[in-house]
Design a protein around this motif. Structure first.
Motif, PDB file in Angstrom:
ATOM      1  N   THR A 138      73.945  82.475  62.349  1.00  0.00           N
ATOM      2  CA  THR A 138      73.212  82.058  63.621  1.00  0.00           C
ATOM      3  C   THR A 138      72.774  80.518  63.229  1.00  0.00           C
ATOM      4  OG1 THR A 138      71.153  82.993  62.897  1.00  0.00           O
ATOM      5  CG2 THR A 138      72.667  84.141  64.483  1.00  0.00           C
ATOM      6  N   GLU A 185      74.139  77.283  64.972  1.00  0.00           N
ATOM      7  CA  GLU A 185      73.076  76.475  65.740  1.00  0.00           C
ATOM      8  C   GLU A 185      73.247  74.957  65.211  1.00  0.00           C
ATOM      9  OE1 GLU A 185      68.041  76.415  66.193  1.00  0.00           O
ATOM     10  OE2 GLU A 185      68.719  76.560  64.284  1.00  0.00           O
ATOM     11  N   ASN A 218      67.544  78.694  70.974  1.00  0.00           N
ATOM     12  CA  ASN A 218      67.082  78.801  69.796  1.00  0.00           C
ATOM     13  C   ASN A 218      68.184  79.457  69.050  1.00  0.00           C
ATOM     14  OD1 ASN A 218      66.825  81.607  69.833  1.00  0.00           O
ATOM     15  ND2 ASN A 218      64.853  81.154  70.955  1.00  0.00           N
ATOM     16  N   ARG A 219      68.365  79.605  67.598  1.00  0.00           N
ATOM     17  CA  ARG A 219      69.014  79.901  66.743  1.00  0.00           C
ATOM     18  C   ARG A 219      69.613  81.523  67.253  1.00  0.00           C
ATOM     19  NH1 ARG A 219      67.006  80.233  60.632  1.00  0.00           N
ATOM     20  NH2 ARG A 219      68.705  81.682  60.355  1.00  0.00           N
ATOM     21  N   TRP A 275      72.699  82.808  69.085  1.00  0.00           N
ATOM     22  CA  TRP A 275      74.066  83.166  68.547  1.00  0.00           C
ATOM     23  C   TRP A 275      74.016  84.255  67.784  1.00  0.00           C
ATOM     24  CZ3 TRP A 275      77.335  79.506  69.745  1.00  0.00           C
ATOM     25  CH2 TRP A 275      76.816  77.994  70.217  1.00  0.00           C
TER      26      TRP A 275
END
Length: 195
Positions: A153, A157, A166-167, A170
């Motif tokens: 993630t 990102e 936000n991350r 992912w």
């Protein structure tokens, strides 16, 4: 055009028990192995013949590689290992929700707060990005990386800033991940894998 394939390792007992873990070297659970085998039967994983293959070196990444791509050799890159949760490793929120050190860690600037004896999410993010960039610099061809959700993630990102809120946008289920297309080192697109 080259491809970077990234897959999250198979499910572990700690995943099932909702424990914080990253530095703890757990293998894939029996249920996780069965789940990977089912995914391999039912969905299409990429053909990685000709790819350079990397794992973090943790048992769960090696065991995932062995189930999905039996007999495939891989290089180890420890920089892409999951976050080290230090004192909080192998513990759950329920177990720690009244622990002053845990409360201090999740309060305020969570991304910069360091777990006692471990890392902060920001430290982990920078380490993971460094690891993926190192991997990509070692070869010009396609690459398969069996890694961890937090590391993957962080790199997604980094590659696609602003794509999600936000991350955690992912996040990938165990045994799943992304194929990123790179043109002269720049990301031009991605798709989820397996298909």
């Amino acid at each position: 055009m080259r491809r970077l394939y990234m897959l999250r390792h198979g499910r572990t007992e700690a995943n099932d028990r909702n424990l914080y873990y990253g530095a703890t070297d757990l293998g894939v659970s029996l249920e996780g192995i069965d789940e990977l085998k089912r995914l391999r039967r039912e969905r299409k994983y990429p053909d990685i013949s000709g790819c350079s293959v990397y794992i973090s070196g943790m048992k769960r990444t090696l065991e995932t590689l062995e189930v999905l791509y039996p007999g495939t050799a891989a290089k180890r890159e420890p920089l892409i290992a999951e976050m080290n949760f230090g004192k909080f490793e192998m513990r759950s929120y329920e177990e720690m929700k009244s622990d002053p050190e845990y409360i201090a860690w999740i309060t305020g600037d969570y991304l910069k707060n360091v777990c006692p004896g471990g890392e902060s999410p920001e430290m982990h993010r920078l380490r993971a990005i460094e690891g993926f960039e190192k991997i990509l610099s070692e070869t010009d061809g396609d690459v398969m990386v069996i890694t961890h959700n937090g590391s993957m993630t962080a790199f997604m990102e980094h590659l696609f800033p602003g794509e999600g809120e936000n991350r955690w946008y992912w996040n990938s289920p165990n045994g799943e991940g992304f194929c990123v297309e790179l043109d002269r080192g720049r990301p031009v697109g991605y798709k989820r894998i397996p298909e």
